[in-house]
Design a protein around this motif. Structure first.
Motif, mmCIF file in Angstrom:
data_model
loop_
_atom_site.group_PDB
_atom_site.id
_atom_site.type_symbol
_atom_site.label_atom_id
_atom_site.label_comp_id
_atom_site.label_asym_id
_atom_site.label_seq_id
_atom_site.Cartn_x
_atom_site.Cartn_y
_atom_site.Cartn_z
ATOM 1 N N LYS A 213 0.833 -1.207 0.000
ATOM 2 C CA LYS A 213 0.000 0.000 0.000
ATOM 3 C C LYS A 213 0.873 1.265 0.000
ATOM 4 N N ARG A 214 1.966 1.237 0.765
ATOM 5 C CA ARG A 214 2.832 2.423 0.840
ATOM 6 C C ARG A 214 3.564 2.659 -0.477
ATOM 7 N N ILE A 215 4.083 1.599 -1.071
ATOM 8 C CA ILE A 215 4.806 1.736 -2.337
ATOM 9 C C ILE A 215 3.900 2.330 -3.405
ATOM 10 N N HIS A 216 2.619 1.985 -3.352
ATOM 11 C CA HIS A 216 1.647 2.493 -4.336
ATOM 12 C C HIS A 216 0.952 3.766 -3.853
ATOM 13 N N GLU A 217 1.414 4.309 -2.727
ATOM 14 C CA GLU A 217 0.891 5.570 -2.169
ATOM 15 C C GLU A 217 -0.619 5.522 -1.986
ATOM 16 N N GLU A 218 -1.094 4.414 -1.431
ATOM 17 C CA GLU A 218 -2.524 4.233 -1.191
ATOM 18 C C GLU A 218 -2.850 4.456 0.284
ATOM 19 N N HIS A 219 -3.910 5.182 0.545
ATOM 20 C CA HIS A 219 -4.377 5.369 1.912
ATOM 21 C C HIS A 219 -4.908 4.046 2.465
ATOM 22 N N VAL A 220 -4.769 3.868 3.770
ATOM 23 C CA VAL A 220 -5.308 2.688 4.450
ATOM 24 C C VAL A 220 -6.519 3.128 5.249
ATOM 25 N N ASP A 221 -7.635 2.468 5.023
ATOM 26 C CA ASP A 221 -8.911 2.855 5.627
ATOM 27 C C ASP A 221 -8.961 2.389 7.082
ATOM 28 N N LEU A 222 -8.618 3.293 8.000
ATOM 29 C CA LEU A 222 -8.581 2.943 9.420
ATOM 30 C C LEU A 222 -9.352 3.919 10.305
ATOM 31 N N GLN A 223 -10.033 4.889 9.700
ATOM 32 C CA GLN A 223 -10.735 5.878 10.509
ATOM 33 C C GLN A 223 -11.702 5.248 11.499
ATOM 34 N N SER A 224 -12.447 4.235 11.056
ATOM 35 C CA SER A 224 -13.455 3.616 11.915
ATOM 36 C C SER A 224 -12.821 2.747 12.996
ATOM 37 N N VAL A 225 -11.525 2.478 12.871
ATOM 38 C CA VAL A 225 -10.822 1.626 13.829
ATOM 39 C C VAL A 225 -10.030 2.465 14.827
ATOM 40 N N THR A 226 -9.185 3.349 14.322
ATOM 41 C CA THR A 226 -8.268 4.081 15.194
ATOM 42 C C THR A 226 -8.817 5.424 15.670
ATOM 43 N N GLY A 227 -9.876 5.899 15.018
ATOM 44 C CA GLY A 227 -10.419 7.206 15.383
ATOM 45 C C GLY A 227 -9.679 8.370 14.771
ATOM 46 N N ALA A 228 -8.859 8.106 13.769
ATOM 47 C CA ALA A 228 -8.115 9.184 13.107
ATOM 48 C C ALA A 228 -9.063 10.132 12.385
ATOM 49 N N GLN A 229 -8.628 11.372 12.203
ATOM 50 C CA GLN A 229 -9.450 12.370 11.530
ATOM 51 C C GLN A 229 -9.578 12.089 10.039
ATOM 52 N N LYS A 230 -8.603 11.378 9.486
ATOM 53 C CA LYS A 230 -8.651 10.997 8.085
ATOM 54 C C LYS A 230 -7.783 9.770 7.874
ATOM 55 N N ASN A 231 -8.001 9.085 6.771
ATOM 56 C CA ASN A 231 -7.155 7.958 6.420
ATOM 57 C C ASN A 231 -5.789 8.458 5.943
ATOM 58 N N SER A 232 -4.752 7.698 6.230
ATOM 59 C CA SER A 232 -3.395 8.127 5.936
ATOM 60 C C SER A 232 -2.672 7.148 5.017
ATOM 61 N N ILE A 233 -1.671 7.653 4.323
ATOM 62 C CA ILE A 233 -0.672 6.794 3.711
ATOM 63 C C ILE A 233 0.306 6.430 4.819
ATOM 64 N N LEU A 234 0.471 5.147 5.067
ATOM 65 C CA LEU A 234 1.210 4.695 6.240
ATOM 66 C C LEU A 234 2.596 4.181 5.869
ATOM 67 N N GLY A 235 3.583 4.555 6.638
ATOM 68 C CA GLY A 235 4.922 4.005 6.462
ATOM 69 C C GLY A 235 5.901 4.972 5.841
ATOM 70 N N VAL A 236 7.171 4.728 6.132
ATOM 71 C CA VAL A 236 8.281 5.503 5.597
ATOM 72 C C VAL A 236 9.188 4.570 4.807
ATOM 73 N N ILE A 237 9.580 4.988 3.602
ATOM 74 C CA ILE A 237 10.412 4.159 2.737
ATOM 75 C C ILE A 237 11.886 4.489 2.969
ATOM 76 N N THR A 238 12.674 3.471 3.242
ATOM 77 C CA THR A 238 14.130 3.613 3.374
ATOM 78 C C THR A 238 14.774 2.840 2.242
ATOM 79 N N CYS A 239 15.507 3.519 1.402
ATOM 80 C CA CYS A 239 16.159 2.861 0.263
ATOM 81 C C CYS A 239 17.561 2.425 0.638
ATOM 82 N N ASN A 240 18.027 1.374 -0.006
ATOM 83 C CA ASN A 240 19.379 0.871 0.241
ATOM 84 C C ASN A 240 20.399 1.868 -0.325
#
Length: 358
Positions: free
Chosen positions: A331-358
């Protein structure tokens, strides 16, 4: 379809789970899986750090040491399974949670296992730090499992609860919409008590608990803890449910046998899970607790529902959590939001994760 490696080590600190998954927009297929032992000296260091004071130097060094441990396990996994690194898009690395504090004035969740070390030593790009964006947007940063449970099971089954019983237990309710939260302690207190009293890492099949007798007074005291009556969204970890928490309740029950306490702790986990699954028609278990047949039996008796494991539905219950982080990396590599608002109570869905390249 792209291939990803998922890496998970949970609050139980009982091992490192690795998976190789093939993922596209509609499927996540498990191709290879393996479990690697956790470095016992690092486990001791983590527990000491959580339960006592520490230093910035110690935290920084532990971050690097865990990164090296994860990288070594990943490289061994790749070699054992004859995986071509060129085929791997990314590693999804959850890291080891040191502290989870989503409800403070300055909320955060800290996972160690330095991604730059993992990237350098494996030669692969790494996606990590999945929880920070959700917390920054007002969410709990946990649990993440409900989004993946919805992805895997929702098209096939409705009105079910998927329960992951790791160190903590988290619930996913799949119905007209999906909801999720941490119900509370899963195996964390069970493992602590049997290791302390019987020098065993876990209560196999719940046999030690079965040899004891439930103490209703102790159980009711623990069930009165405010966490269990708190409404979702909510999440927790070792910073809350830990030996100090348990010993506080045991002070007035010094006459109980070790087996009676194990039986009562098992009932605590079973009752809090069963209560949170009231609105589901069936319950599906995964995680280490799914192997505890006595715990499974108690959940079934208390809930009066069918209780199976994800194995019965074609998903390996031992490796489902690691699959989550392979999927989140996708999901992160494709820059897709993860639908978690109804679970975590976040104000909006987020793109999750940080990419570290070799």
């Amino acid at each position: 379809m792209a291939k990803y490696i998922g890496v998970m080590s949970g609050t139980s600190l009982d091992g490192i789970d690795l998976v190789l998954c093939e993922i596209d927009q509609s499927t996540c297929t498990l191709l290879k899986a393996g479990e690697f032992s956790y470095d016992q000296s690092l486990k001791t260091e983590i527990l000491d750090m959580i339960h006592s004071t520490t230093t910035l130097k110690a935290i920084g060094e532990l971050d690097v040491k865990l990164g090296k441990m994860f990288a070594s396990a990943i490289n061994t996994f790749i070699e054992q399974n004859k995986i071509y690194k060129e085929e791997i898009t990314a590693i999804g690395l959850h890291g080891q949670t040191l502290w989870h504090e989503p409800n403070s004035e300055h909320p955060f969740s800290m996972q160690l296992g330095k991604s730059s070390v993992v990237a350098a030593q494996t030669g692969l790009q790494v996606v990590s730090d999945f929880r920070s964006n959700d917390i920054a947007n007002g969410g709990q940063g946990a649990p993440f499992a409900p989004a993946f449970h919805h992805f895997v099971f929702d098209r096939l089954y409705k009105n079910i609860a998927v329960v992951n019983i790791g160190g903590m237990a988290n619930i996913t309710l799949l119905g007209d919409k999906y909801l999720g939260w941490d119900s509370g302690c899963g195996n964390v207190l069970l493992d602590y008590w049997i290791e302390k009293t019987q020098n065993k890492p876990y209560d196999k099949e719940g046999e030690f608990a079965k040899s004891g007798k439930l103490n209703e007074a102790l159980l009711n005291k623990m069930l009165d803890d405010p966490y269990f009556s708190k409404k979702p969204p909510k999440s927790t970890g070792r910073e809350y449910f830990n030996p100090t928490w348990l010993e506080h309740y045991l002070i007035k029950f010094s006459d109980l046998s070790d087996a009676d306490i194990q039986a009562t702790l098992t009932e605590l986990t079973a009752q809090t899970i069963a209560k949170d699954c009231t609105d589901a028609e069936d319950i599906i278990l995964c995680g280490g607790g799914a192997k505890n047949s006595y715990l499974q039996e108690r959940i079934a008796d208390l809930s009066q529902k069918s209780v199976k494991t994800t194995n019965d539905y074609g998903v390996d219950s031992d490796f489902l959590e690691a699959m989550i982080f392979a999927w989140l990396a996708h999901k992160r590599i494709h820059e897709e939001h993860v639908d978690l608002q109804s679970v975590t109570g976040a104000q909006k869905n987020s793109i999750l994760g940080v990419i570290t390249c070799n």
